[in-house]
Design a protein around this motif. Sequence first.
Motif, PDB file in Angstrom:
ATOM      1  N   PHE A   6     -10.625   5.164 -11.595  1.00 29.93           N
ATOM      2  CA  PHE A   6      -9.718   4.293 -12.334  1.00 29.93           C
ATOM      3  C   PHE A   6      -8.891   5.095 -13.339  1.00 29.93           C
ATOM      4  N   THR A   7      -7.692   4.582 -13.622  1.00 32.65           N
ATOM      5  CA  THR A   7      -6.748   5.249 -14.518  1.00 32.65           C
ATOM      6  C   THR A   7      -6.400   4.339 -15.683  1.00 32.65           C
ATOM      7  N   HIS A   8      -6.330   4.918 -16.883  1.00 30.79           N
ATOM      8  CA  HIS A   8      -5.924   4.172 -18.074  1.00 30.79           C
ATOM      9  C   HIS A   8      -4.401   4.069 -18.134  1.00 30.79           C
ATOM     10  N   ARG A   9      -3.901   2.882 -18.447  1.00 30.29           N
ATOM     11  CA  ARG A   9      -2.464   2.649 -18.632  1.00 30.29           C
ATOM     12  C   ARG A   9      -2.271   1.874 -19.935  1.00 30.29           C
ATOM     13  N   TRP A  10      -1.111   2.035 -20.545  1.00 33.70           N
ATOM     14  CA  TRP A  10      -0.700   1.166 -21.645  1.00 33.70           C
ATOM     15  C   TRP A  10       0.666   0.632 -21.304  1.00 33.70           C
TER      16      TRP A  10
END
Length: 312
Positions: free
Chosen positions: A28-32
């Motif tokens: 999983f990848t963190h996004r804002w």
Amino acid sequence: MTGPATSTPHVSESNPVRDLPLHHLAGFTHRWVDADGVRLHAVEGGRPSGPAVVLLAGFPQTWWAWRKVMPGLTRRFHVIAIDLPGQGHSERPERGYDTHAVAAHVHAAVKALGVSTYWLVAHDIGAWVAFSLALKYQSQLRGLALLDAGIPGITLPDAIPTDPELAWKTWHFAFHLVPDLPETLLAGREREYVGWFLKVKTLSSDTFDDAEIEHYAASLAAGGGLRASLAYYRDAAESAQKNHEALELQRLTVPILGISSSHGSIPDMAASIRPWADHATGIVVPDAGHFIPDEQPDAVAAALTDFITEDD
């Protein structure tokens, strides 16, 4: 259905809550994302071409509440867990915590990630937001799953019980509404408060380890997190009023799955939702208290997979 998240200017790596440690989940990848003026944190993974499944957590948790469920969904689905405003690594605005306002931010975040239609899955306060989101954006939802939540004006009883056998489940609704006093009593004691909820409201008191309790307590303590968490309760009357105003004009027509548990707060989520919805079915997850995704993650993942693939 979806597009590459990095192709839109609304997505960045700018974390508005830098003093809170960031947890990582394999695959999983963190996004804002800029969600109509509020920067929200999303964790994205799974199959990009699959049906999109958006996950919302409740009090006193963050997206991390879904960490055990998310891997079980990745083979078939595009999975996105979002921190609500004021939660986890999302921005903590000063006001605007009625669930219709928050729903608009969540929907904007999903759109910013390139998703046009999606399944929405939510627990506790996340389910408050999800119910209001369904009323506002029904045409863009494929289905809605709600887990053990006393939704103001919908599944929450009008009166808080005084019977000690029941009062421990809902006493905090009134406490959180009191101006200033909770902040005075809880500042610096976030760990003790969070620990009470996570231990007492689970069937097995060792469901959460010390590190998990510390994580959720740190989220409340960081940069306005406690104020923001309480604001959902303080705006609950407005949320309930807006829900009923919307329901005077429409019913929920999307498929709804109510997920209850053997030892949770709402014995039958589906029955509680059915007066407002055309297609509500329910299940009861055994051997679980209020925090069903943490206590029985495989059962939750299986129920969601069945719910989504049956409709497809």
